[in-house]
Write a protein that holds these residues in place. Sequence first.
Motif: not given
Length: 155
Positions: A75-76, A83-84
């Motif tokens: 998940x992280x 986002x990237x």
Amino acid sequence: MDQFAAMRSFVKVVEAGGFSEAARQLDLAVSSVTRQVNALEAMLNTQLLNRSTRSITLTTQGHKYYDKAVQILQDVEAATLSVIEQGDIPRGILRASLPVAFGRLHIAPLLGKFLAQYPEFKLDLRSLRWVSQPGRRRYRSGDPHWQSRSPRVGI
């Protein structure tokens, strides 16, 4: 203790089947991986791994924690990638001081593709050459005999 790093180490130890292989894959010292897993077990106040000289196995609590840790780490990673991938297009000035031969052989062939992929970049390339002087052979950029050969190039 960095809990995410410890979780990564624990997961890698389980997947690799041992501390040595996990350390190699994580590019860490075996002692660092061992320390992280031990700190994780101390924080959780439970043993996650049964260790022997030949192998490691998960305890019952280790199985539970492993399943959750894998999901959390995935998940992280997914959050980071989302986002990237949606972030702004990289832009700015790419500055490089390069020896002439290296620039021609290794950098120049890549510039076209790089600029096509990242059109917002501007280049500031400087080619350096060695001005030889008998008896002097220093190769530091602060050396007064190391001179910039060409001016800045702005594309």
